[in-house]
Each structure stands twice: as structure tokens, then as C-alpha cells.
Design a protein around this motif. Structure first.
Motif, PDB file in Angstrom:
ATOM      1  N   MET A   1       5.012  -7.999  25.672  1.00 40.78           N
ATOM      2  CA  MET A   1       4.320  -6.731  25.897  1.00 40.78           C
ATOM      3  C   MET A   1       5.173  -5.587  25.370  1.00 40.78           C
ATOM      4  SD  MET A   1       2.729  -7.014  29.756  1.00 40.78           S
ATOM      5  CE  MET A   1       4.318  -7.396  30.530  1.00 40.78           C
ATOM      6  N   PRO A   2       4.543  -4.460  25.047  1.00 43.23           N
ATOM      7  CA  PRO A   2       5.327  -3.283  24.638  1.00 43.23           C
ATOM      8  C   PRO A   2       6.149  -2.745  25.806  1.00 43.23           C
ATOM      9  CG  PRO A   2       2.989  -3.054  24.045  1.00 43.23           C
ATOM     10  CD  PRO A   2       3.089  -4.229  24.955  1.00 43.23           C
ATOM     11  N   GLY A   3       7.220  -2.043  25.468  1.00 42.08           N
ATOM     12  CA  GLY A   3       8.046  -1.418  26.499  1.00 42.08           C
ATOM     13  C   GLY A   3       9.025  -2.387  27.113  1.00 42.08           C
ATOM     14  N   LEU A   4       8.513  -3.289  27.931  1.00 45.25           N
ATOM     15  CA  LEU A   4       9.297  -4.370  28.517  1.00 45.25           C
ATOM     16  C   LEU A   4       8.513  -5.662  28.359  1.00 45.25           C
ATOM     17  CD1 LEU A   4      10.373  -2.770  31.950  1.00 45.25           C
ATOM     18  CD2 LEU A   4      11.854  -3.130  29.968  1.00 45.25           C
ATOM     19  N   SER A   5       9.201  -6.749  28.058  1.00 41.98           N
ATOM     20  CA  SER A   5       8.537  -8.045  28.027  1.00 41.98           C
ATOM     21  C   SER A   5       8.220  -8.468  29.459  1.00 41.98           C
ATOM     22  CB  SER A   5       9.419  -9.089  27.356  1.00 41.98           C
ATOM     23  OG  SER A   5      10.536  -9.401  28.196  1.00 41.98           O
ATOM     24  N   GLY A   6       7.418  -9.515  29.607  1.00 44.04           N
ATOM     25  CA  GLY A   6       7.149 -10.023  30.943  1.00 44.04           C
ATOM     26  C   GLY A   6       8.403 -10.476  31.654  1.00 44.04           C
ATOM     27  N   LEU A   7       9.346 -11.063  30.896  1.00 53.12           N
ATOM     28  CA  LEU A   7      10.620 -11.489  31.479  1.00 53.12           C
ATOM     29  C   LEU A   7      11.430 -10.290  31.953  1.00 53.12           C
ATOM     30  CD1 LEU A   7      11.640 -14.154  28.813  1.00 53.12           C
ATOM     31  CD2 LEU A   7      10.743 -14.599  31.096  1.00 53.12           C
ATOM     32  N   GLU A   8      11.507  -9.250  31.113  1.00 48.92           N
ATOM     33  CA  GLU A   8      12.272  -8.060  31.474  1.00 48.92           C
ATOM     34  C   GLU A   8      11.639  -7.329  32.656  1.00 48.92           C
ATOM     35  OE1 GLU A   8      14.046  -6.941  27.034  1.00 48.92           O
ATOM     36  OE2 GLU A   8      12.050  -6.264  27.641  1.00 48.92           O
ATOM     37  N   ALA A   9      10.306  -7.269  32.671  1.00 49.05           N
ATOM     38  CA  ALA A   9       9.618  -6.616  33.779  1.00 49.05           C
ATOM     39  C   ALA A   9       9.870  -7.354  35.087  1.00 49.05           C
ATOM     40  CB  ALA A   9       8.115  -6.535  33.490  1.00 49.05           C
ATOM     41  N   ALA A  10       9.860  -8.688  35.027  1.00 54.66           N
ATOM     42  CA  ALA A  10      10.144  -9.471  36.232  1.00 54.66           C
ATOM     43  C   ALA A  10      11.564  -9.220  36.721  1.00 54.66           C
ATOM     44  CB  ALA A  10       9.924 -10.952  35.953  1.00 54.66           C
ATOM     45  N   GLN A  11      12.515  -9.111  35.801  1.00 55.11           N
ATOM     46  CA  GLN A  11      13.891  -8.820  36.186  1.00 55.11           C
ATOM     47  C   GLN A  11      14.017  -7.440  36.818  1.00 55.11           C
ATOM     48  OE1 GLN A  11      15.960  -9.750  32.406  1.00 55.11           O
ATOM     49  NE2 GLN A  11      17.129 -11.211  33.599  1.00 55.11           N
ATOM     50  N   GLU A  12      13.334  -6.456  36.227  1.00 57.11           N
ATOM     51  CA  GLU A  12      13.359  -5.107  36.790  1.00 57.11           C
ATOM     52  C   GLU A  12      12.816  -5.120  38.219  1.00 57.11           C
ATOM     53  OE1 GLU A  12      14.203  -2.024  35.668  1.00 57.11           O
ATOM     54  OE2 GLU A  12      14.921  -2.587  33.678  1.00 57.11           O
ATOM     55  N   LEU A  13      11.724  -5.822  38.425  1.00 57.12           N
ATOM     56  CA  LEU A  13      11.115  -5.863  39.754  1.00 57.12           C
ATOM     57  C   LEU A  13      11.996  -6.597  40.755  1.00 57.12           C
ATOM     58  CD1 LEU A  13       7.335  -6.477  38.990  1.00 57.12           C
ATOM     59  CD2 LEU A  13       8.359  -4.478  40.066  1.00 57.12           C
ATOM     60  N   LEU A  14      12.597  -7.670  40.323  1.00 54.38           N
ATOM     61  CA  LEU A  14      13.448  -8.426  41.231  1.00 54.38           C
ATOM     62  C   LEU A  14      14.609  -7.572  41.721  1.00 54.38           C
ATOM     63  CD1 LEU A  14      13.946 -11.170  42.542  1.00 54.38           C
ATOM     64  CD2 LEU A  14      15.252 -11.826  40.538  1.00 54.38           C
ATOM     65  N   ASN A  15      15.080  -6.706  40.854  1.00 56.49           N
ATOM     66  CA  ASN A  15      16.199  -5.833  41.209  1.00 56.49           C
ATOM     67  C   ASN A  15      15.762  -4.687  42.118  1.00 56.49           C
ATOM     68  OD1 ASN A  15      18.970  -5.190  40.993  1.00 56.49           O
ATOM     69  ND2 ASN A  15      18.501  -3.605  39.499  1.00 56.49           N
ATOM     70  N   ALA A  16      14.510  -4.216  41.946  1.00 59.24           N
ATOM     71  CA  ALA A  16      14.048  -3.024  42.669  1.00 59.24           C
ATOM     72  C   ALA A  16      13.134  -3.336  43.844  1.00 59.24           C
ATOM     73  CB  ALA A  16      13.306  -2.100  41.687  1.00 59.24           C
ATOM     74  N   TRP A  17      12.780  -4.599  44.040  1.00 63.89           N
ATOM     75  CA  TRP A  17      11.776  -4.942  45.062  1.00 63.89           C
ATOM     76  C   TRP A  17      12.303  -4.626  46.458  1.00 63.89           C
ATOM     77  CZ3 TRP A  17       6.970  -5.721  43.828  1.00 63.89           C
ATOM     78  CH2 TRP A  17       6.077  -6.201  44.800  1.00 63.89           C
ATOM     79  N   PRO A  18      11.466  -4.047  47.337  1.00 66.51           N
ATOM     80  CA  PRO A  18      11.931  -3.711  48.691  1.00 66.51           C
ATOM     81  C   PRO A  18      12.358  -4.946  49.475  1.00 66.51           C
ATOM     82  CG  PRO A  18       9.567  -3.264  48.414  1.00 66.51           C
ATOM     83  CD  PRO A  18      10.088  -3.619  47.073  1.00 66.51           C
ATOM     84  N   ASP A  19      13.473  -4.817  50.181  1.00 67.53           N
ATOM     85  CA  ASP A  19      14.058  -5.949  50.891  1.00 67.53           C
ATOM     86  C   ASP A  19      13.129  -6.515  51.956  1.00 67.53           C
ATOM     87  OD1 ASP A  19      16.360  -5.789  49.397  1.00 67.53           O
ATOM     88  OD2 ASP A  19      17.414  -4.539  50.851  1.00 67.53           O
TER      89      ASP A  19
END
Length: 284
Positions: free
Chosen positions: A72-90
Motif C-alpha cells: 500500500m502507499p505510505g506504509l505497507s501492510g507489514l509496516e502498518a502492523a508494526q506501527e500499530l503494535l507499537n502504539a496499541w493501547p495496553d
């Protein structure tokens, strides 16, 4: 099993919701319609047209399931998943992840750990039904566990390590020469810094701060461009904006809240380790 067979929704306290990230509008709509046929009770919370929007929408809506296109543009699906894993509420279990791709070679690379399932384009109802059943089984399993064990389900070593491996594998397909010398700005001079002397790199806006035992310097690039040029055996990414030379790490320290930080040789500051990369410092 018929392509129009439906499955009862998993019994939970709230409707199950999903987010679709797909940059091709026709394919996104087709997947949404197929999900409505195979799982009528599933709510499509949003459809994101790129990886950046996928991260923003997911954090805003906190869906139970993610269907992420790989490219995908901007972030790949892999990169987006990594971003979310880092920012997801505990306090929320990480969403169940399904990758959608037109490239089946990706499906062979650690998907068993990185995602509940993967779908090859074009998605057909019979194959999607298998994914639905897997998702419902995982959701039912979560409801049988207590909150603590649910929190340990996905945002840990398994998913984080698999996503990191997938990104390394995709990056390794691009032949990039190793970096030996860094030309960095120090005042009105350009300093030649051997990579072996770097303790860590830290992203700061449009620049990267190059930190050595005796000082700091700036280079105008991004971590995304820099990381493929570094030896992965020597330099480890430990946060979205930090890459450390592992030989310079003195210890990994966990505080009372469970967060990790690194102490270094020759420097007083500590480097935060995000939970995406915490698996790197598990006891052997």
C-alpha cells in the motif's frame, strides 16, 4: 461448503468489528461484500485506502480484526502492523491480523506467526470462509481466557518477531551496499565517522542523530533508508526511532511497569525499547 454459507457470530459482549486496508477501491469493496456474505454479523468499521490511514483509523476505532493489504502507499501492510503494535493501547488485546496479497511468496514467510491467516487476491468466498472460521475460533478462545492472558495473546514475541522477520526478508531482496563511513555535519564541518564507532542512531524530524562515545552529529536521511545499509547482526532497531549497536549495550532493564530500557557503555542516557522489539532481549 457452499460459497454463500454463513457462520454464527462469536458470542461476545460487543459486536465484532473489522477494518479493511486496501488501496484499490474495487478490491476493498469486493472484500467488504464477501465478508458480509460469509459473516453477516461482522461490522466493517472502516475502509482505509493506504497504510497511514489504516494506522490512524485502527487507533481511532480499535477494531477486533484487521484485513491488511501487503503493498500500500505510505506504509505497507507489514509496516502498518508494526506501527500499530507499537502504539496499541495496553488495555486492549491487539486485533487479529489477516494479510491480503497478490504475491504468494510473502505468504510463505513467517505468516503462521505474524497473522491468523493470509488471503491471496482475488479473494473467493470459499477461501474467505476458512479465514472466518479461524478468526471466530481465535475470538472464542480469547473469551475463554482472563484479561491478563488475553493481553499476552498477540502483542509479544511471536507477532513482533515475525513482522520484523518479514520486513527483513522483503528488505533483503534489495541489494544495498553496507555502510562503512558516515559523513555527518558537526557545526560547519563534515565529520567522517566509522560505523563501528556509532553507539546508536536516533531519528529526529528530518535528520538522524549519530551518537558516538565522544559526541553527536547529524545526517539528513531516514531510518528507513539507513537500516538496509547496516549490518543486522550488529545494529538492532529497538524503537521506531532508534537503532543501537548491540555490542555497545551494557544491560536491558525492566522497570516496575514492565517497560524495557537499555544502558550503554560510555553513555549515561537510557534508550527505550518498544514492545515491538522487546523480544530481542528475552533471556536465552
Amino acid at each position: 461448503m457452499s460459497s454463500t454459507t454463513t457462520v454464527n457470530a462469536t458470542q461476545t459482549s460487543a459486536p465484532i468489528s473489522a477494518l479493511i486496508a486496501e488501496d484499490e477501491a474495487l478490491l476493498a469493496r469486493a472484500l467488504s461484500q464477501a465478508l458480509q456474505r460469509c459473516w453477516p454479523q461482522l461490522q466493517i468499521a472502516a475502509i482505509a485506502e493506504n497504510g497511514i490511514a489504516a494506522v490512524e483509523q485502527a487507533l481511532a476505532r480499535l477494531p477486533h480484526i484487521l484485513f491488511f493489504d501487503i503493498k500500500m502507499p505510505g506504509l505497507s501492510g507489514l509496516e502498518a502492523a508494526q506501527e500499530l503494535l507499537n502504539a496499541w493501547p495496553d488495555e486492549r488485546p491487539f486485533p487479529l491480523l489477516v494479510f491480503v496479497t497478490a504475491y504468494d511468496q510473502y505468504a510463505l514467510q513467517a505468516f503462521d506467526q505474524a497473522a491468523v491467516d493470509y488471503l491471496l487476491k482475488p479473494v473467493n468466498d470459499e477461501r474467505l470462509m476458512q479465514t472466518v472460521l479461524r478468526l471466530q475460533a481465535r475470538l472464542a478462545e480469547r473469551t475463554r481466557t482472563d484479561a491478563a492472558s488475553a493481553m499476552e495473546d498477540l502483542p509479544d514475541a511471536g507477532l513482533a518477531q515475525a513482522l520484523a522477520q518479514l520486513n527483513q526478508l522483503t528488505a533483503s531482496n534489495k541489494a544495498v551496499p553496507r555502510l562503512d563511513i558516515i559523513r555527518a555535519a558537526v557545526g560547519n564541518q563534515v565529520r567522517m565517522i566509522p560505523v563501528s564507532e556509532v553507539l546508536y542512531f536516533e531519528a529526529t524530524d528530518k535528520y538522524i542523530n549519530v551518537v558516538t562515545a565522544d559526541g553527536e552529529a547529524l545526517i539528513r536521511t531516514s531510518l528507513k533508508e539507513l537500516i538496509p545499509q547496516l549490518d543486522p547482526q550488529q545494529f538492532w532497531q529497538v524503537h521506531r526511532g532508534t537503532v543501537v549497536q548491540i555490542r555497545q549495550v551494557q544491560a536491558a532493564v525492566r522497570d516496575e511497569t514492565g517497560k524495557l530500557s537499555l544502558t550503554l557503555h560510555h553513555r549515561k542516557e537510557r534508550l527505550a525499547v518498544s514492545r515491538l522489539f522487546a523480544y530481542l532481549f528475552r533471556q536465552m
